[in-house]
Design a protein around this motif. Structure first.
Motif, mmCIF file in Angstrom:
data_model
loop_
_atom_site.group_PDB
_atom_site.id
_atom_site.type_symbol
_atom_site.label_atom_id
_atom_site.label_comp_id
_atom_site.label_asym_id
_atom_site.label_seq_id
_atom_site.Cartn_x
_atom_site.Cartn_y
_atom_site.Cartn_z
ATOM 1 N N PRO A 1 0.835 -1.211 0.000
ATOM 2 C CA PRO A 1 0.000 0.000 0.000
ATOM 3 C C PRO A 1 0.867 1.257 0.000
ATOM 4 N N LYS B 1 -3.840 1.415 -3.210
ATOM 5 C CA LYS B 1 -4.588 0.981 -2.038
ATOM 6 C C LYS B 1 -4.972 -0.492 -2.207
ATOM 7 N N PRO B 2 -5.215 -1.189 -1.113
ATOM 8 C CA PRO B 2 -5.648 -2.591 -1.234
ATOM 9 C C PRO B 2 -6.875 -2.759 -2.131
ATOM 10 N N VAL C 1 -2.303 -5.323 -4.240
ATOM 11 C CA VAL C 1 -1.790 -4.328 -3.304
ATOM 12 C C VAL C 1 -1.990 -4.891 -1.897
ATOM 13 N N SER C 2 -0.889 -5.248 -1.280
ATOM 14 C CA SER C 2 -0.980 -5.904 0.025
ATOM 15 C C SER C 2 0.332 -5.746 0.770
#
Length: 117
Positions: free
Chosen positions: A14, A86-87, A115-116
């Motif tokens: 992120p 963003k996640p 995204v992590s």
């Protein structure tokens, strides 16, 4: 038959950045627009951003200010610079091409963006 070859997906934390590329080949017709859509399991494919040959852009509210679409007409290539990821941006991203405003949509094979942390 037009071919769309995507690259640039992957895993990012992120707040990080990725750049997607999509190159079109196989047709001599003038391209009206290229762009990106994304899809997560169980949900319909949604617009991320598109750009016409004249440079007009259209993008989803959720990515404005974070994602930038650009295009190299000479190379029939479209780019998506994704910043402040963003996640919820996690999805399969599909390249899209149209030869006219209301014409057929052509799709790439998709590239995974995760995204992590």
């Amino acid at each position: 038959q037009v071919q769309l070859v995507e690259s640039g997906g992957g895993l990012v934390q992120p707040g990080g950045s990725l750049r997607l590329s999509c190159a079109a080949s196989g047709s001599s017709f003038t391209i009206y627009s290229m762009g990106w859509y994304r899809q997560t399991p169980g949900k319909p494919r949604e617009l991320v951003a598109t750009i016409t040959s004249g440079g007009s852009t259209n993008s989803a509210d959720s990515v404005q200010g974070r994602f930038t679409i650009s295009r190299d007409n000479a190379k029939n290539t479209v780019y998506l610079q994704m910043d402040s990821l963003k996640p919820e941006d996690t999805a399969v991203y599909y390249c899209n091409l149209r030869y006219s405003r209301y014409g057929t949509h052509y799709w790439g094979q998709g590239t995974q963006v995760t995204v992590s942390s």
